[in-house]
Design an enzyme around this catalytic site. Structure first.
Site, PDB file in Angstrom:
ATOM      1  N   ARG A 132      -0.640   0.406 -13.355  1.00 59.74           N
ATOM      2  CA  ARG A 132       0.065   1.232 -12.364  1.00 59.74           C
ATOM      3  C   ARG A 132       1.295   1.942 -12.914  1.00 59.74           C
ATOM      4  O   ARG A 132       1.987   2.637 -12.185  1.00 59.74           O
ATOM      5  CB  ARG A 132       0.413   0.395 -11.125  1.00 59.74           C
ATOM      6  N   ARG A 173       8.930  -5.144   2.066  1.00 56.89           N
ATOM      7  CA  ARG A 173       7.774  -5.818   1.473  1.00 56.89           C
ATOM      8  C   ARG A 173       6.991  -6.599   2.530  1.00 56.89           C
ATOM      9  O   ARG A 173       7.559  -7.118   3.502  1.00 56.89           O
ATOM     10  CB  ARG A 173       8.247  -6.818   0.383  1.00 56.89           C
ATOM     11  N   GLU A 175       6.762 -11.755 -11.747  1.00 57.11           N
ATOM     12  CA  GLU A 175       8.099 -12.234 -11.407  1.00 57.11           C
ATOM     13  C   GLU A 175       8.637 -13.035 -12.594  1.00 57.11           C
ATOM     14  O   GLU A 175       8.010 -13.063 -13.649  1.00 57.11           O
ATOM     15  CB  GLU A 175       8.031 -13.047 -10.110  1.00 57.11           C
TER      16      GLU A 175
END
Ligand SMILES: [Zn+2]
Length: 258
Positions: free
Chosen positions: A120, A248, A3
């Site tokens: 990823r 989420r 973040e």
């Protein structure tokens, strides 16, 4: 993750490459170029000098004497400058640390390099990225800005705060921590946030970002240890509820988050 706190850490780390000239820019994995031609990207960058290290929300910007290089880190991306990482591991970053996860490399004429290591593969690299669509920076958001973010929306407040087009920089952990601290139910709609609550929420965003920055990352919040099934609210001991809000995984306290 990462973040804005993590990307700000990367930005500070990237200040070390300001003034260096790019010798080569191979895309080891073209997936994150979002369809751009790897050879074109490389040709645009070779020979260019990095002039600054900037950040908007979760986007790292490296302006050169040619194009602006934009770096996105997705869920698991890390920045390595001269072989060193400022953040050893990220949540969901997978096990261990493998150079096979290096997706993009900038090598410099002095023999040093900068890498994005991303298990990823959700991060990426872009030339002259459009930043005009991004909302205001979350770490400095004012009550007036937040009022505009929330105005007239029937979206869940959590979904709105995660939407980078409305507010830039927050991800799942920071939003859950902030709403938990502010006592606001993540599923409440934006138009159910009372005018008097807006400055309180804006301050909660700023202070949460500042405090977790000092502690060392988005994963250092007071709610973090309770982000597991069966855990209780660290404030009042009420069993937390786990739900999906804004797509989420969300933890909320049914007692003090209303
Ligand atoms: Zn509680």
């Amino acid at each position: 993750m990462p973040e804005l706190i993590e990307v700000e850490t990367y930005r500070r780390q990237a200040e070390a490459v300001v003034g260096r000239t790019i010798a080569d820019a191979p895309a080891l994995d073209p997936l994150g170029l979002r369809g751009a031609d790897p050879d074109h990207v490389r040709a645009q960058l070779v020979g260019r000098r990095i002039e600054a290290a900037e950040r908007i929300g979760k986007l790292l910007l490296l302006p050169t004497d040619g194009p602006v290089l934009g770096l996105r880190f997705g869920m698991t991306g890390r920045l390595l400058v001269d072989g060193g990482a400022s953040i050893d591991g990220l949540l969901h970053g997978g096990q261990g640390d493998d150079p096979a996860w290096d997706r993009y490399v900038l090598t410099f004429t002095d023999g040093t390099d900068l890498r994005i290591r991303d298990p990823r593969r959700l991060g990426g690299l872009q030339l002259d990225p459009d930043t005009s669509w991004l909302g205001p920076e979350a770490s400095t958001v004012t009550a007036d800005e937040l009022a505009t973010v929330l105005a007239g929306s029937r979206t869940a407040v959590k979904a709105r705060l995660l939407d980078q087009a409305h507010l830039a920089g927050l991800g799942n952990l920071l939003v859950d921590e902030t709403l938990w601290r502010a006592g606001i139910d993540p599923a409440r709609t934006c138009d159910e946030v009372a005018p008097a609550e807006v400055p309180v929420l804006a301050e909660a965003i700023r202070t949460t970002v500042a405090e977790l920055t000092r502690r060392g990352g988005s994963h250092t919040g007071d709610l973090q240890a309770a982000r597991v099934p069966g855990a209780s609210c660290p404030r009042d001991g009420t069993p937390l509820e786990r739900a999906t809000v804004g797509g989420r995984t969300t933890y909320r306290c049914p007692r003090h988050q209303r």
